[in-house]
Design an enzyme around this catalytic site. Structure first.
Site, PDB file in Angstrom:
ATOM      1  N   GLU A   1       4.325 134.062  26.958  1.00 24.32           N
ATOM      2  CA  GLU A   1       3.926 135.307  27.622  1.00 24.32           C
ATOM      3  C   GLU A   1       2.940 135.045  28.761  1.00 24.32           C
ATOM      4  O   GLU A   1       1.771 135.461  28.711  1.00 24.32           O
ATOM      5  CB  GLU A   1       3.347 136.289  26.604  1.00 24.32           C
ATOM      6  CG  GLU A   1       4.361 136.701  25.551  1.00 24.32           C
ATOM      7  CD  GLU A   1       3.940 137.909  24.731  1.00 24.32           C
ATOM      8  OE1 GLU A   1       2.732 138.138  24.606  1.00 24.32           O
ATOM      9  OE2 GLU A   1       4.825 138.610  24.222  1.00 24.32           O
TER      10      GLU A   1
ATOM     11  N   GLU B   1      10.916 137.556  20.600  1.00 20.90           N
ATOM     12  CA  GLU B   1      10.165 138.231  19.545  1.00 20.90           C
ATOM     13  C   GLU B   1      10.677 139.666  19.449  1.00 20.90           C
ATOM     14  O   GLU B   1      10.504 140.448  20.378  1.00 20.90           O
ATOM     15  CB  GLU B   1       8.666 138.249  19.877  1.00 20.90           C
ATOM     16  CG  GLU B   1       8.076 136.864  20.024  1.00 20.90           C
ATOM     17  CD  GLU B   1       6.603 136.889  20.447  1.00 20.90           C
ATOM     18  OE1 GLU B   1       5.935 137.932  20.274  1.00 20.90           O
ATOM     19  OE2 GLU B   1       6.127 135.858  20.950  1.00 20.90           O
TER      20      GLU B   1
ATOM     21  N   GLU C   1      -3.997 138.124  13.581  1.00 20.95           N
ATOM     22  CA  GLU C   1      -2.757 138.882  13.402  1.00 20.95           C
ATOM     23  C   GLU C   1      -2.352 139.039  11.937  1.00 20.95           C
ATOM     24  O   GLU C   1      -1.159 139.087  11.634  1.00 20.95           O
ATOM     25  CB  GLU C   1      -1.634 138.225  14.220  1.00 20.95           C
ATOM     26  CG  GLU C   1      -1.908 138.328  15.701  1.00 20.95           C
ATOM     27  CD  GLU C   1      -0.731 137.921  16.573  1.00 20.95           C
ATOM     28  OE1 GLU C   1       0.234 137.347  16.040  1.00 20.95           O
ATOM     29  OE2 GLU C   1      -0.793 138.181  17.779  1.00 20.95           O
TER      30      GLU C   1
HETATM   31  C1  GAL Z   1       3.218 138.740  21.339  1.00 25.28           C
HETATM   32  C2  GAL Z   1       2.878 137.271  21.259  1.00 25.28           C
HETATM   33  C3  GAL Z   1       2.907 136.763  19.826  1.00 25.28           C
HETATM   34  C4  GAL Z   1       2.151 137.687  18.956  1.00 25.28           C
HETATM   35  C5  GAL Z   1       2.743 139.078  19.049  1.00 25.28           C
HETATM   36  C6  GAL Z   1       2.043 140.096  18.174  1.00 25.28           C
HETATM   37  O1  GAL Z   1       2.732 139.303  22.498  1.00 25.28           O
HETATM   38  O2  GAL Z   1       3.747 136.496  22.025  1.00 25.28           O
HETATM   39  O3  GAL Z   1       2.351 135.484  19.789  1.00 25.28           O
HETATM   40  O4  GAL Z   1       0.825 137.665  19.329  1.00 25.28           O
HETATM   41  O5  GAL Z   1       2.637 139.521  20.376  1.00 25.28           O
HETATM   42  O6  GAL Z   1       0.749 140.377  18.607  1.00 25.28           O
END
Ligand code: GAL
Length: 705
Positions: free
Chosen positions: A151, A315, A365
């Site tokens: 990202e 994701e 997280e």
């Molecule tokens: C995305 C990121 C992941 C994780 C996910 C949830 O932006 O690529 O690594 O952080 O969000 O927060």
């Protein structure tokens, strides 16, 4: 650019962090992934401290065992370059790698993406870890491809470290060559900002009114950030291409100050996105009428498709999201995880990986829930993933490689996006109008694309669409205006909104009547204008009662002052009102303002030019005015002849060698009554659907059109 060879067949998978779990769990994890129908896992994008625990000391043993284990279970692997999370030793030894805020605060170790993209030592260390990884894993049989960083520009999309200021100066010297030309481009004559030495030139810094840089600098700053982020990623891409010519390369996410189109064209095989539709449900505008919530995410997926016709989702949201101290989201309802998966696929995804296999038990997280809970026992998300895995194992390969179909595109460009971040006189309008058009098209089940206009665009790119909507291109270069004119002359329909064409690419205002570079094509000028704000309440537009026929045959214009006489079709003229003046014979007035001192004056015009037509709409769009324009243009759903859908349902079409597929997605929490007028086979169930059909809440049909 999409390298279709890199994508098919369809792949479903999950993000996995072997370093988070006891090794004794891996085998069971991988074997259960296989059982769910997954074929690919992504790993390692945050594991720099494991690969290089001390400077220059490399250790691949943990991931060697993880990749071997994945391979034994028949899973492919995507490796991320771990450059978003440099180890503590790195930033301690080389603090010049750290990013700095506008206010001058140096960011410290403890989160991620706290580094810059320009410090020579950081670039070198990133290149070295990439090289070591590529050399080490180039022949691993499980490895399918690479994700660059993670990202890019996500946590921060501005960079103010010393190396950024220095790199900015070099970038400007290349672009402008002389200080005189820079002074001219930035209009430094205003407020005695003239630079007399290059060392005085910086990226934005705190000013008298805190964040108030010179607007022309602010625009160049974003172009510079985009270029340095692309250069940062390119170093990694070049290394991987050379060492691993058979692996594909992607990166994930759509973030600020980054020309993701150029990034993809120059570096990647295909673009990938991280799809979390619930952001649209929790951050919606509470004043908005009939919001689209998670369905609004489809607009972002449409933008992703403009970068890569077929893309990956690295994701895909699989549970409630949340960090320890923010983003506390509700759980997806039963069926929503499946709906969101098909939402990605309906918009062009040929590979989807869930985030993440199991919720982390430590770190920021611990509430960003994965498919499995901490307890690791079957739950409804695991069951839902298994259902999707089973379905896609059957049907995924039919869909992979097919392309989305649309005859209308919303036009965007980076210059206006970046300029509009700072300029409140047009920036917010583009977002409002884009959403309004999207909503109007969604309600009518008219799939749309997004077209990012770039210097490389040719007429054929535009002619792929019958209708182009370019809501508020404040910056409109003469060459872009000429290309748009060619499009109209060749038969296209082009729609502009207010605030069009008054700035050049530096952000200087043209000394021309509005709409500047669009004036000759539209055949109008803007006689007077006002922002609608405070005591200036929005007025209505009163539309000509006769809708032009499908061939666009002309009809009498509304005469000035006729506003009171005609049967009223009224829509609100939001945010900014331009009072138009007809300058050319062929222009017809389609709507006039209904009140205030400009009652009866032209608000919307239309002009036939060559084989096409151009419309000028003197305000910001809302769903009603956009919808009314669609009706006036006789735009209808491509499935009009055989499918009747209620408003709660989204329609997209993907088409290719294997056929044409109509994705019908019920975003509502009520059953949706649809009617299929000619019998169609649903690819998901294999059954033929004819007549009335109740689509369950969050359910999906893929009808073979
Ligand atoms: C995305 C990121 C992941 C994780 C996910 C949830 O932006 O690529 O690594 O952080 O969000 O927060």
């Amino acid at each position: 650019m999409t390298n279709l060879q890199a994508l098919p067949p369809f792949r479903l998978g999950v993000c996995y962090y072997p370093e988070h779990w006891p090794e004794s769990m891996w085998d069971d994890d991988f074997s259960r992934m296989k059982e769910l129908g997954f074929s690919i896992v992504r790993m390692a994008e945050f594991a720099w401290a494991i690969f290089e625990p001390e400077e220059g000391v490399f250790d691949f043993s943990l991931f060697d065992r993880a990749l071997d284990s994945a391979h034994r279970h028949g899973l492919q692997v995507i490796l991320g370059t771990p450059t978003a999370t440099p180890p503590a030793w790195l930033t301690q030894t080389y603090p010049e790698s750290l990013n700095v805020t506008l206010e001058g605060v140096t960011l410290q170790h403890g989160m991620r993406q706290h580094t810059n993209h320009t410090s020579p030592i950081f670039l070198e260390l990133c290149a070295r870890i990439t090289l070591k990884l590529a050399e080490h894993y180039k022949d691993h049989p499980a490895l399918a491809g690479w994700q660059l960083d993670n990202e890019l520009n996500c946590e921060m999309a501005v960079f103010y470290s010393e190396s950024d200021h220095q790199a900015f100066r070099l970038w400007l010297q290349k672009k402008y060559e002389t200080l005189d030309r820079l002074n001219e481009a930035w209009g430094t004559v205003f407020w005695s900002q003239t630079y007399s030495d290059w060392s005085q030139v910086h990226l934005s810094r705190p000013t008298a009114s805190p964040k108030q840089p010179n607007p022309h600098l602010a625009l160049d700053e974003k172009r510079f950030i985009s270029d340095s982020t692309i250069a940062f990623a390119k170093r990694q891409a070049d290394i991987i291409r050379e060492i691993c010519p058979h692996h594909w390369i992607t990166t994930n996410g759509l973030f600020g100050h980054l020309d993701s189109h150029r990034l993809t064209d120059e570096l990647l095989d295909f673009f990938s996105y991280d799809s979390y539709p619930q952001f649209s449900s929790i951050f919606y505008d509470e004043k908005e009428e009939a919001p689209l919530y998670d369905r609004n995410w489809s607009l972002t997926l449409t933008a992703v498709r403009s970068i890569s016709s077929n893309f990956g989702v690295m994701e895909q949201q699989s549970g409630p999201g949340g960090w320890v101290n923010r983003m506390d989201m509700p759980s997806p309802r039963p069926g929503q995880m499946r709906l969101w998966t098909y939402q990605s696929i309906a918009h062009g995804a040929d590979m989807v990986l869930y985030f993440r296999w199991r919720t982390a038990t430590v770190g920021n997280e611990i509430y960003w829930h994965g498919i499995n809970d901490y307890h690791n026992k079957p739950n409804r998300r695991v069951r839902e993933a298994g259902q999707i895995g089973g379905e896609l194992a059957r049907i995924g390969d039919f869909i992979a490689g097919t392309r989305n179909q649309a005859s209308i595109a919303l036009v965007r460009d980076y210059d206006n996006e970046w300029d509009g971040e700072y300029d409140v006189w047009h920036g917010p309008f583009s977002w409002q109008s884009g959403k309004a058009w999207f909503k109007a098209m969604q309600r009518r089940h008219i799939p749309n694309d997004i077209l990012y206009l770039r210097e490389s665009n040719e007429l054929a790119d535009l002619l792929a669409y019958k209708i182009l909507i370019y809501p508020h291109p404040a910056i409109l270069r003469e060459e872009t205006a000429a290309l748009l004119e060619e499009y109209v002359r060749a038969g296209g329909t082009l729609i502009f909104g207010c605030r069009t064409g008054y700035k050049d690419e530096r952000g200087h205002c043209y000394m021309l009547p509005f709409p500047g570079t669009a004036a000759s094509l539209t055949g109008i000028s803007v006689d007077d204008f006002t922002r609608i704000k405070g005591t200036r309440k929005p007025v209505d537009m009163r539309w000509h009662p006769t809708v032009p026929d499908a061939n666009g045959a002309s009809k009498p214009s509304l005469a000035e002052g006729q506003a009171e006489d005609v049967a009223a079709i009224l829509t609100r003229a939001d945010e900014f009102n331009e009072i138009l003046q007809v300058e050319a014979d062929e222009v017809t007035v389609e709507a006039v303002y209904a009140s205030d001192y400009y009652a009866g004056k032209p608000a919307v015009t239309r002009r036939r030019v060559g084989l096409g037509e151009v419309w000028y709409f003197g305000a910001v769009f809302n769903p009603e005015s956009a919808g009314h324009l669609l009706d006036r243009l006789h735009a209808e759903s491509p499935t009009e002849e055989w499918l009747r859908l209620p408003a709660a349902v989204e329609l997209t079409l993907r088409s290719g060698n294997s056929g044409t597929y109509a994705f019908v997605l019920n975003f509502g929490d009520e059953p949706a009554a649809i009617t299929v007028l000619t019998p169609k086979v649903d690819l998901l169930s294999g059954s033929t659907i004819h007549g009335e059909y109740k689509l369950a809440p969050y359910d999906v049909l893929i009808l073979m059109a």
